[in-house]
Design a protein around this motif. Sequence first.
Motif, PDB file in Angstrom:
ATOM      1  N   PRO A 135       0.815  -1.227   0.000  1.00 52.36           N
ATOM      2  CA  PRO A 135       0.000   0.000   0.000  1.00 52.36           C
ATOM      3  C   PRO A 135       0.847   1.274   0.000  1.00 52.36           C
ATOM      4  O   PRO A 135       0.531   2.233  -0.708  1.00 52.36           O
ATOM      5  CB  PRO A 135      -0.826  -0.133   1.285  1.00 52.36           C
ATOM      6  CG  PRO A 135      -0.911  -1.595   1.528  1.00 52.36           C
ATOM      7  CD  PRO A 135       0.423  -2.133   1.098  1.00 52.36           C
ATOM      8  N   TRP A 136       1.917   1.282   0.810  1.00 51.38           N
ATOM      9  CA  TRP A 136       2.791   2.455   0.814  1.00 51.38           C
ATOM     10  C   TRP A 136       3.530   2.584  -0.517  1.00 51.38           C
ATOM     11  O   TRP A 136       3.708   3.698  -1.028  1.00 51.38           O
ATOM     12  CB  TRP A 136       3.793   2.374   1.962  1.00 51.38           C
ATOM     13  CG  TRP A 136       4.890   3.400   1.875  1.00 51.38           C
ATOM     14  CD1 TRP A 136       6.220   3.174   1.768  1.00 51.38           C
ATOM     15  CD2 TRP A 136       4.736   4.824   1.867  1.00 51.38           C
ATOM     16  NE1 TRP A 136       6.923   4.365   1.698  1.00 51.38           N
ATOM     17  CE2 TRP A 136       6.035   5.392   1.761  1.00 51.38           C
ATOM     18  CE3 TRP A 136       3.632   5.679   1.938  1.00 51.38           C
ATOM     19  CZ2 TRP A 136       6.245   6.761   1.725  1.00 51.38           C
ATOM     20  CZ3 TRP A 136       3.841   7.055   1.904  1.00 51.38           C
ATOM     21  CH2 TRP A 136       5.141   7.588   1.791  1.00 51.38           C
ATOM     22  N   GLY A 168       2.903   6.615  -6.686  1.00 54.80           N
ATOM     23  CA  GLY A 168       1.858   7.455  -7.271  1.00 54.80           C
ATOM     24  C   GLY A 168       2.170   8.932  -7.126  1.00 54.80           C
ATOM     25  O   GLY A 168       2.006   9.712  -8.075  1.00 54.80           O
ATOM     26  N   TYR A 169       2.621   9.325  -5.923  1.00 54.59           N
ATOM     27  CA  TYR A 169       2.994  10.731  -5.713  1.00 54.59           C
ATOM     28  C   TYR A 169       4.152  11.122  -6.634  1.00 54.59           C
ATOM     29  O   TYR A 169       4.119  12.171  -7.297  1.00 54.59           O
ATOM     30  CB  TYR A 169       3.397  10.985  -4.265  1.00 54.59           C
ATOM     31  CG  TYR A 169       4.232  12.236  -4.116  1.00 54.59           C
ATOM     32  CD1 TYR A 169       3.659  13.495  -4.236  1.00 54.59           C
ATOM     33  CD2 TYR A 169       5.618  12.162  -3.932  1.00 54.59           C
ATOM     34  CE1 TYR A 169       4.431  14.647  -4.141  1.00 54.59           C
ATOM     35  CE2 TYR A 169       6.396  13.306  -3.846  1.00 54.59           C
ATOM     36  CZ  TYR A 169       5.798  14.545  -3.943  1.00 54.59           C
ATOM     37  OH  TYR A 169       6.568  15.672  -3.876  1.00 54.59           O
ATOM     38  N   LEU A 170       5.192  10.293  -6.661  1.00 54.90           N
ATOM     39  CA  LEU A 170       6.352  10.609  -7.490  1.00 54.90           C
ATOM     40  C   LEU A 170       5.979  10.708  -8.967  1.00 54.90           C
ATOM     41  O   LEU A 170       6.508  11.553  -9.700  1.00 54.90           O
ATOM     42  CB  LEU A 170       7.436   9.548  -7.297  1.00 54.90           C
ATOM     43  CG  LEU A 170       8.110   9.493  -5.925  1.00 54.90           C
ATOM     44  CD1 LEU A 170       9.112   8.343  -5.876  1.00 54.90           C
ATOM     45  CD2 LEU A 170       8.805  10.802  -5.594  1.00 54.90           C
ATOM     46  N   GLN A 171       5.058   9.851  -9.403  1.00 53.50           N
ATOM     47  CA  GLN A 171       4.646   9.867 -10.796  1.00 53.50           C
ATOM     48  C   GLN A 171       3.919  11.168 -11.142  1.00 53.50           C
ATOM     49  O   GLN A 171       4.247  11.846 -12.127  1.00 53.50           O
ATOM     50  CB  GLN A 171       3.721   8.683 -11.076  1.00 53.50           C
ATOM     51  CG  GLN A 171       3.321   8.533 -12.542  1.00 53.50           C
ATOM     52  CD  GLN A 171       4.475   8.032 -13.377  1.00 53.50           C
ATOM     53  OE1 GLN A 171       4.899   6.897 -13.231  1.00 53.50           O
ATOM     54  NE2 GLN A 171       4.999   8.873 -14.258  1.00 53.50           N
ATOM     55  N   ALA A 186      10.029   1.648  -9.844  1.00 51.63           N
ATOM     56  CA  ALA A 186       9.171   0.475 -10.049  1.00 51.63           C
ATOM     57  C   ALA A 186       9.954  -0.678 -10.680  1.00 51.63           C
ATOM     58  O   ALA A 186       9.647  -1.851 -10.445  1.00 51.63           O
ATOM     59  CB  ALA A 186       7.979   0.839 -10.921  1.00 51.63           C
ATOM     60  N   HIS A 187      10.993  -0.361 -11.456  1.00 45.77           N
ATOM     61  CA  HIS A 187      11.822  -1.386 -12.098  1.00 45.77           C
ATOM     62  C   HIS A 187      13.022  -1.781 -11.233  1.00 45.77           C
ATOM     63  O   HIS A 187      13.783  -2.664 -11.628  1.00 45.77           O
ATOM     64  CB  HIS A 187      12.334  -0.882 -13.450  1.00 45.77           C
ATOM     65  CG  HIS A 187      11.313  -0.911 -14.534  1.00 45.77           C
ATOM     66  ND1 HIS A 187      11.196  -1.963 -15.419  1.00 45.77           N
ATOM     67  CD2 HIS A 187      10.342  -0.020 -14.881  1.00 45.77           C
ATOM     68  CE1 HIS A 187      10.207  -1.714 -16.268  1.00 45.77           C
ATOM     69  NE2 HIS A 187       9.680  -0.540 -15.967  1.00 45.77           N
ATOM     70  N   PHE A 188      13.178  -1.125 -10.067  1.00 45.73           N
ATOM     71  CA  PHE A 188      14.371  -1.349  -9.243  1.00 45.73           C
ATOM     72  C   PHE A 188      14.081  -2.388  -8.165  1.00 45.73           C
ATOM     73  O   PHE A 188      13.226  -3.262  -8.329  1.00 45.73           O
ATOM     74  CB  PHE A 188      14.833  -0.013  -8.644  1.00 45.73           C
ATOM     75  CG  PHE A 188      16.245   0.016  -8.145  1.00 45.73           C
ATOM     76  CD1 PHE A 188      17.260  -0.634  -8.818  1.00 45.73           C
ATOM     77  CD2 PHE A 188      16.566   0.729  -7.000  1.00 45.73           C
ATOM     78  CE1 PHE A 188      18.573  -0.601  -8.368  1.00 45.73           C
ATOM     79  CE2 PHE A 188      17.872   0.785  -6.528  1.00 45.73           C
ATOM     80  CZ  PHE A 188      18.872   0.120  -7.213  1.00 45.73           C
TER      81      PHE A 188
END
Length: 263
Positions: free
Chosen positions: A190-191, A197-200, A225-227
């Motif tokens: 969830p976090w 989402g915020y960073l995006q 997200a890929h890391f």
Amino acid sequence: MTEYTPPPEAVLRSLDVEEHLSDPTLKQAFVTPMFDIIAPRYDQFTRWFSFGMDGGWKREALDAARESARRIRPVREALDLATGTGDLAVALARLWPGMKVDALDASPRMIDEAQRRLAQRDPDVLAAVTPMVGDMMALPQADASVDVITASYAVRNVPDARGAVREMARVLRSGGVLVTLDFYRPDFAPWRALFLGYLQVAGDLVGYLWHRDPVVYGYIARSIAHFMSDRAFSALLHDEGFDVVSVRRYLFGGVARHVARRR
């Protein structure tokens, strides 16, 4: 006749971010022009994007480097990877006067910015720090030649994290210190969704307002997200010849600082 070289803005718009993040052989072709674009406003964005926390994180990273390198006498050479505008490299030079600091970045424009800012420093710092364009996957430093490596927001942006860590292990002397600071994928789902989402949203907005291209800063969330998680990075360090001394997590694992020593 001079061959036409398209500006980095044009190069970036012609590339698909997901395709390049998914393919290690393509990733650097996206990352380098992106950082070329953001170089003049990189520090401003980093402060804004982190709500001013970035400065504190880096100060703590420097404190950790100094403390962990106490057993190294003297500290002769340091390497600052993904140096950006050179702020950490300058701080390292002031931390250990007389030391040589290589400040390496893949972006030529970042190195131009670092050199411009370095020229405004005092002569001792100017003499100590050498900005250079370079590849973290193939460092120009000799084997076992470096006492301290710092790498802020670095490993996440290379094509192969394991290969980059292996290169750091190669150039560090036995007992040498590595301090990294980076974004990671939070373990708690969830976090993670809220954080990314915020960073995006924030990254896309600033990318559009400043460059008319959302992906310039929206890349950050996509790259995270890929890391990997900070725990996975600790395991990677151990596998590649490091003893992890400490890990400091920020933002519930969205950012972490690792201190490790070369075995």
